[in-house]
Design a protein around this motif. Structure first.
Motif, mmCIF file in Angstrom:
data_model
loop_
_atom_site.group_PDB
_atom_site.id
_atom_site.type_symbol
_atom_site.label_atom_id
_atom_site.label_comp_id
_atom_site.label_asym_id
_atom_site.label_seq_id
_atom_site.Cartn_x
_atom_site.Cartn_y
_atom_site.Cartn_z
ATOM 1 N N UNK A 1 -60.003 40.381 -10.953
ATOM 2 C CA UNK A 1 -60.640 40.948 -9.761
ATOM 3 C C UNK A 1 -62.108 40.495 -9.695
ATOM 4 N N UNK A 2 -62.607 40.233 -8.487
ATOM 5 C CA UNK A 2 -63.991 39.747 -8.350
ATOM 6 C C UNK A 2 -65.014 40.692 -8.957
ATOM 7 N N UNK A 3 -64.734 41.996 -8.896
ATOM 8 C CA UNK A 3 -65.683 42.990 -9.407
ATOM 9 C C UNK A 3 -65.888 42.874 -10.918
ATOM 10 N N UNK A 4 -64.952 42.189 -11.604
ATOM 11 C CA UNK A 4 -65.063 42.045 -13.052
ATOM 12 C C UNK A 4 -65.807 40.809 -13.496
ATOM 13 N N UNK A 5 -66.237 39.997 -12.545
ATOM 14 C CA UNK A 5 -66.944 38.762 -12.900
ATOM 15 C C UNK A 5 -68.426 39.042 -13.153
ATOM 16 N N UNK A 6 -69.094 38.117 -13.836
ATOM 17 C CA UNK A 6 -70.533 38.219 -14.140
ATOM 18 C C UNK A 6 -70.849 39.450 -14.990
ATOM 19 N N UNK B 1 -69.726 52.825 -17.458
ATOM 20 C CA UNK B 1 -69.669 52.214 -16.134
ATOM 21 C C UNK B 1 -68.214 52.016 -15.716
ATOM 22 N N UNK B 2 -67.910 52.433 -14.486
ATOM 23 C CA UNK B 2 -66.568 52.273 -13.923
ATOM 24 C C UNK B 2 -66.559 51.057 -13.014
ATOM 25 N N UNK B 3 -65.633 50.139 -13.253
ATOM 26 C CA UNK B 3 -65.451 48.957 -12.404
ATOM 27 C C UNK B 3 -64.125 49.128 -11.672
ATOM 28 N N UNK B 4 -64.148 49.099 -10.340
ATOM 29 C CA UNK B 4 -62.936 49.292 -9.537
ATOM 30 C C UNK B 4 -62.703 48.104 -8.620
ATOM 31 N N UNK B 5 -61.422 47.782 -8.390
ATOM 32 C CA UNK B 5 -61.079 46.793 -7.374
ATOM 33 C C UNK B 5 -61.352 47.384 -5.997
ATOM 34 N N UNK B 6 -61.592 46.522 -5.017
ATOM 35 C CA UNK B 6 -61.941 47.013 -3.683
ATOM 36 C C UNK B 6 -60.826 47.844 -3.052
ATOM 37 N N UNK B 7 -59.571 47.597 -3.437
ATOM 38 C CA UNK B 7 -58.470 48.374 -2.874
ATOM 39 C C UNK B 7 -58.106 49.589 -3.725
ATOM 40 N N UNK B 8 -58.852 49.840 -4.793
ATOM 41 C CA UNK B 8 -58.619 51.014 -5.636
ATOM 42 C C UNK B 8 -57.366 50.951 -6.484
ATOM 43 N N UNK B 9 -56.750 49.765 -6.601
ATOM 44 C CA UNK B 9 -55.489 49.662 -7.334
ATOM 45 C C UNK B 9 -55.671 49.542 -8.834
ATOM 46 N N UNK B 10 -56.895 49.266 -9.280
ATOM 47 C CA UNK B 10 -57.158 49.125 -10.713
ATOM 48 C C UNK B 10 -58.593 49.538 -10.991
ATOM 49 N N UNK B 11 -58.812 50.175 -12.131
ATOM 50 C CA UNK B 11 -60.159 50.581 -12.556
ATOM 51 C C UNK B 11 -60.274 50.375 -14.050
ATOM 52 N N UNK B 12 -61.486 50.034 -14.487
ATOM 53 C CA UNK B 12 -61.750 49.838 -15.912
ATOM 54 C C UNK B 12 -63.004 50.595 -16.293
ATOM 55 N N UNK B 13 -63.010 51.134 -17.496
ATOM 56 C CA UNK B 13 -64.192 51.825 -17.995
ATOM 57 C C UNK B 13 -64.831 50.991 -19.091
ATOM 58 N N UNK B 14 -66.121 50.695 -18.907
ATOM 59 C CA UNK B 14 -66.881 49.933 -19.887
ATOM 60 C C UNK B 14 -68.056 50.762 -20.363
ATOM 61 N N UNK B 15 -68.615 50.382 -21.513
ATOM 62 C CA UNK B 15 -69.850 51.006 -21.972
ATOM 63 C C UNK B 15 -69.659 51.988 -23.101
ATOM 64 N N UNK B 16 -70.755 52.746 -23.382
ATOM 65 C CA UNK B 16 -70.758 53.597 -24.570
ATOM 66 C C UNK B 16 -71.347 54.970 -24.248
ATOM 67 N N UNK B 17 -72.188 55.504 -25.141
ATOM 68 C CA UNK B 17 -72.707 56.864 -25.070
ATOM 69 C C UNK B 17 -73.384 57.130 -23.712
ATOM 70 N N UNK B 18 -73.266 58.374 -23.157
ATOM 71 C CA UNK B 18 -72.672 59.573 -23.754
ATOM 72 C C UNK B 18 -71.161 59.658 -23.641
#
Length: 499
Positions: free
Chosen positions: A255-260, A415-432
């Motif tokens: 997904x484009x939102x996951x680039x860079x 940080x939550x990364x979501x596709x523009x159509x809401x079909x997939x989401x990923x959680x990245x990062x750490x504390x808290x």
């Protein structure tokens, strides 16, 4: 069976606190949806969620000095502390609902009341702490906080830290009795037991190899099971909650939102006390101040912990470095995460964070005696034979391009990364992280299921009474919720509720 194929409404990747929380939300909101969970390890909560892989602090900004910043005019900005505190209040409300609804039981198995304290040394730091106390103690979210620079009072609060202290250097501390120690591993296992009993298919020893988006916006996942056979599972919505492993899976989604976006792994090391006599002399989570030039993740703290109904004492964290993104990961995780879309971002991040690189190198090179020297700033009489080293979880700090920081900005937090159509989401990062799981998963629901939020709102408010409201701006609601939490989670009402 090779090439097994299934279809479901939701697939959750990773069996940590985030997937457990999202799965529990969805089971309450849309019980008819079919949910599947895939975890590459043998059990739930074995990576960053595991009780030995994190500090177990219920992060409510009661003691963490990096959430309060001194501004150029000398005043203290507590806005981030308020934000973090309100997020943790959401988690406490949700856990209370689960207990009251008998979806989980025995809250003492995962949460204990424990004073949260901040401690500083030196005249300048004492002045800062007093100003911080004055800014926070009149706020409804932090009422009950005490300040002292009196050696007699501090001896009552933290005898292990004050006793045998030879230096005349000024010392001060704040204390608030409504802090908590949270066993996120135990909580995660309780939630997955609940999900399993409610027809959620949980598959351990299943590794997601790849994924692709279908023409109807559903996702097909290629998954390898314990015997090495390939299975294909399709879902309308996929959540990637694989801790440090989420970045690679996000990249595979395309997904484009996951680039860079890149990631830099940092491991944590704690010193654990093996002397029961020392352990019994301390009863609090005491956070210090990070040294000048050190990153926020380096804040030293001396923590009482309750794990498997046993009291423990930990000090740290010391940073370590491994190119793995998970404790169970590969030595090639870091290098394989770099691709044409993020290589410039990663290079810029490296150039901008030379001080972090230097800090990590210094930490990795620390001898046990050097670590003991840092421990003795907290416990002057600490003996080497009383302490062992334990390697905690891997944290992958997000590196991304931002308007404020430019290319290669190192991000702290989740940080939550979501596709523009809401079909997939990923959680990245750490504390808290785990402490704010409920807040983060509400964000996932709002961003990925906007068409359902209006119909779900009454049920969400039943689970989380303050949903959509500011507790700071509604002190009566805050009082009601604090009372509910104290009763539901079996925390002392006297300590937790303030009028």
């Amino acid at each position: 069976m090779n090439n097994r194929e299934t279809k479901s409404d939701v697939i959750l990747i990773g069996a940590g606190i985030m997937s457990a929380t999202l799965g529990t939300f969805l089971k309450e909101l849309v019980p008819e949806w079919e949910i599947k969970v895939f975890e590459k390890l043998e059990n739930a909560g074995e990576e960053s969620t595991n009780e030995w892989n994190n500090a177990g602090t219920g992060h409510a900004a009661l003691c963490e000095l990096n959430y309060t910043v001194e501004k150029p005019d000398g005043s203290i900005d507590i806005s981030k502390a308020i934000h973090i505190n309100e997020q943790f209040q959401l988690s406490m409300q949700f856990w209370s609902y689960l207990v009251n609804s008998k979806l989980i039981s025995n809250p003492q198995d995962f949460i204990m009341l424990l004073p949260h304290m901040s401690m500083v040394l030196g005249e300048q730091n004492v002045t800062f702490l007093k100003k911080r106390f004055e800014a926070m103690s009149n706020n409804p979210l932090f009422q009950g906080m005490e300040f002292s620079d009196d050696p007699g009072k501090l001896m009552e609060w933290i005898p292990l830290i004050i006793r045998d202290r030879l230096s005349n250097e000024p010392i001060a501390a704040t204390k608030i009795n409504s802090g908590t120690d949270v066993n996120f591993g135990a909580l995660t296992r309780l939630l997955f037991d609940h999900l399993k009993n409610n027809n959620v298919d949980i598959h351990y020893n299943h590794k997601v190899d790849n994924m692709k988006r279908n023409s109807d916006s559903s996702w097909e996942l290629k998954i390898r099971n314990a015997s090495g056979a390939v299975e294909r599972h399709t879902a309308k919505f996929v959540f990637i909650g694989g801790g440090g492993g989420s970045l690679h899976l996000l990249q595979k989604s395309g997904i484009p939102e996951g680039k860079h976006i890149g990631g830099f792994p940092v491991s944590g090391i704690f010193m654990v006390c093996n002397n029961p006599n020392v352990v019994e002399q301390h009863h609090a989570k005491v956070y210090g101040k990070a040294k000048v030039g050190a990153p926020p993740m380096s804040v030293p703290h001396l923590d009482t912990r309750f794990i498997d109904n046993k009291k423990s004492l930990l000090f740290g964290p010391f940073a370590g470095f491994s190119p793995k993104f998970l404790k169970s990961g590969s030595m090639f995780d870091l290098i394989t995460s770099i691709n044409p879309s993020n290589v410039v971002t990663m290079l810029a991040g490296g150039a901008k964070n030379l001080s972090l690189t230097k800090y990590l190198i210094e930490q990795v090179m620390l001898s046990k005696e050097k670590r003991l020297e840092e421990l003795r700033e907290f416990i002057p009489s600490a003996k080497g034979e009383d302490w062992d080293l334990v390697v905690a979880g891997q944290r992958v700090q997000v590196i991304k391009d931002t308007e404020a920081g430019g290319k290669g900005t190192l991000q702290f937090g989740t940080e939550v990364i979501c596709a523009d159509d809401g079909s997939i989401a990923a959680l990245l990062g750490a504390s808290p992280g785990a402490s704010t799981a409920v807040h983060v998963m509400l964000e996932v629901l709002e961003r990925c299921f906007p068409e359902h939020i209006k119909e779900w709102e009454p049920k969400i408010k039943e689970m989380i009474p303050s949903y959509g409201l500011s507790l700071l701006e509604n002190p009566e609601l805050l009082h009601e919720i604090q009372t509910l939490i104290a009763e539901s989670l079996m925390l002392s009402a006297k300590e937790l509720v303030y009028s």
